[in-house]
Design an enzyme around this catalytic site. Structure first.
Site, PDB file in Angstrom:
ATOM      1  N   HIS A   1      -2.719  23.500  37.343  1.00 42.86           N
ATOM      2  CA  HIS A   1      -1.447  22.798  37.531  1.00 42.86           C
ATOM      3  C   HIS A   1      -1.585  21.371  37.010  1.00 42.86           C
ATOM      4  CE1 HIS A   1       2.511  22.200  39.177  1.00 42.86           C
ATOM      5  NE2 HIS A   1       2.123  21.196  39.963  1.00 42.86           N
TER       6      HIS A   1
ATOM      7  N   CYS B   1       4.604  24.102  34.573  1.00 43.05           N
ATOM      8  CA  CYS B   1       4.074  22.752  34.843  1.00 43.05           C
ATOM      9  C   CYS B   1       3.669  22.015  33.576  1.00 43.05           C
ATOM     10  CB  CYS B   1       2.915  22.829  35.834  1.00 43.05           C
ATOM     11  SG  CYS B   1       1.467  23.740  35.247  1.00 43.05           S
TER      12      CYS B   1
ATOM     13  N   HIS C   1       6.559  16.832  38.951  1.00 50.36           N
ATOM     14  CA  HIS C   1       5.971  18.062  38.399  1.00 50.36           C
ATOM     15  C   HIS C   1       6.944  19.223  38.532  1.00 50.36           C
ATOM     16  CE1 HIS C   1       4.389  19.516  42.557  1.00 50.36           C
ATOM     17  NE2 HIS C   1       5.163  18.472  42.759  1.00 50.36           N
TER      18      HIS C   1
END
Length: 400
Positions: A338, A278, A350
């Site tokens: 994240h 991420c 993402h």
């Protein structure tokens, strides 16, 4: 007989108390030094991912011994000063990094498209991060075929000898001055000649190579850090100086870059166009727009300006970073696990499984309830001054 027994018992008890007191005294001594070490570590090296301060104390024959290693001379000197001011004598066995082998020459250049940097020395160890071709790294020590290096974003990790070309200081200074090109396609190849299909090596977006010649044709002639030569299509690359000069990162350019990576597979530790985690994904987006972000989501959350913590998504601009994880409690700190990038219209892009777009619109087919529920905050990076973000137009990272 009874007197003899009592004498033995008395002697045993005295000996036991002496040993116990001695052990307790030793423990207190060790704890005293540990406290000094912890204070300095908290001040200079709170994040072990970017600062090495592995110091510990032991006691031998009543003497303190400091041992371990650090790449922070200022922190080590602070520890020594604090101990001397407290009138604590000690044997200094701290290893300062770089080691003697690299004292006068501790630079290397990544020489393959994407070097895998591990948390420990060994191919079976966790992939911590990656570094692209042409990235300069500091070298601190060597164990077998593995080198402890530090990337421009200060991340510490291990790379095997196949990934880097170690340079002496003069060669490194020379490398910084030569003309270079940057590879701008997502992936591609260099070739033996303009008319050959024989590949020299693969390339990823952001690769930096020395420019040998521009014959005004369709190819640049380039050189790798280890001396290999090849030819790269001009339609897939650009002279680094020109690229740098014309950089004008905008919300539109950030989105355009991010969408070029759609479908890219998730890779733990990945930061290149071969696969990304991420934070590796957000890192690539910003790098291809002239900015080097910190490596991990839990580090990126401390960059830029916080623009939302309450799910007021109307406050966001395209290009803002969204962070997810666990909220802080009375007994625990916030935990960021994240990150993604806002692209407008209630959507963010993402890397999770693959690079894709999710929505916070509950009526949308790509509504992401899971990430909506663990949303923490959003930060604005673009046009914000932050010491933790390297601006390539202001920092001669690849070229003086």
């Amino acid at each position: 007989m009874k007197l003899f027994f009592n004498n033995k018992l008395y002697t045993f008890l005295i000996f036991g108390f002496a040993v116990l007191f001695s052990c307790k005294e030793k423990e207190n001594k060790e704890n005293t030094l540990t406290t000094f070490i912890d204070v300095v570590k908290k001040q200079y090296a709170p994040d072990k991912r970017v600062a090495l301060f592995n110091i510990e104390s032991t006691i031998d024959k009543g003497e303190y011994i400091l041992k371990g290693e650090s790449n922070l001379p200022e922190a080590v000197n602070k520890l020594r000063t604090n101990l001397k001011e407290a009138n604590i004598t000690f044997i200094d066995s701290i290893q300062s990094l770089p080691t003697d082998e690299f004292k006068n020459s501790n630079w290397a250049i990544i020489k393959i498209s994407a070097a895998n940097l591990r948390s420990k020395a060994g191919h079976s160890q966790e992939l911590a991060t990656q570094a692209t071709l042409g990235t300069p790294v500091r070298v601190y020590k060597k164990e077998g075929d593995w080198y402890l290096v530090q990337t421009p974003d200060n991340y510490l990790a291990w790379v095997d000898k196949g990934g880097i070309e170690v340079l002496n200081n003069d060669d490194y200074k020379q490398w910084k001055t030569v003309k270079k090109i940057i590879y701008t396609n997502i992936t591609g190849y260099s070739y033996e000649s303009p008319t050959s299909t024989q590949v020299v090596s693969d390339l990823v977006a952001g690769s930096i190579l020395e420019l040998i010649a521009d014959d005004k044709g369709l190819f640049y002639e380039i050189k790798y850090p280890d001396g290999r030569r090849g030819f790269i299509r001009k339609t897939e690359s650009q002279e680094y100086d020109i690229w740098l000069k014309t950089l004008n990162p905008t919300t539109e350019s950030l989105v355009a870059t991010s969408k070029q990576l759609m479908g890219l597979p998730y890779l733990w530790g990945g930061t290149t166009t071969k696969g990304v985690d991420c934070s590796g994904f957000t890192k690539i987006i910003y790098f291809l727009n002239g900015m080097v972000l910190p490596r991990d989501a839990s580090q990126q959350v401390h960059t830029g300006k916080t623009v939302d913590t309450n799910k007021y998504f109307d406050n966001l601009n395209i290009g803002d970073l969204l962070f997810f994880g666990k909220q802080a409690t009375d007994s625990t700190e916030q935990k960021v696990v994240h990150v993604g990038m806002w692209i407008g219209n209630s959507q963010f892009i993402h890397s999770s499984g693959r690079v894709h777009i999710s929505s916070f619109d509950k009526k949308a087919p790509n509504y992401d309830e899971y990430n909506y529920n663990r949303y923490l905050q959003s930060n604005r990076i673009l046009k914000e001054n932050n010491k933790d973000v390297i601006q390539l137009q202001k920092t001669p990272l690849f070229k003086d």
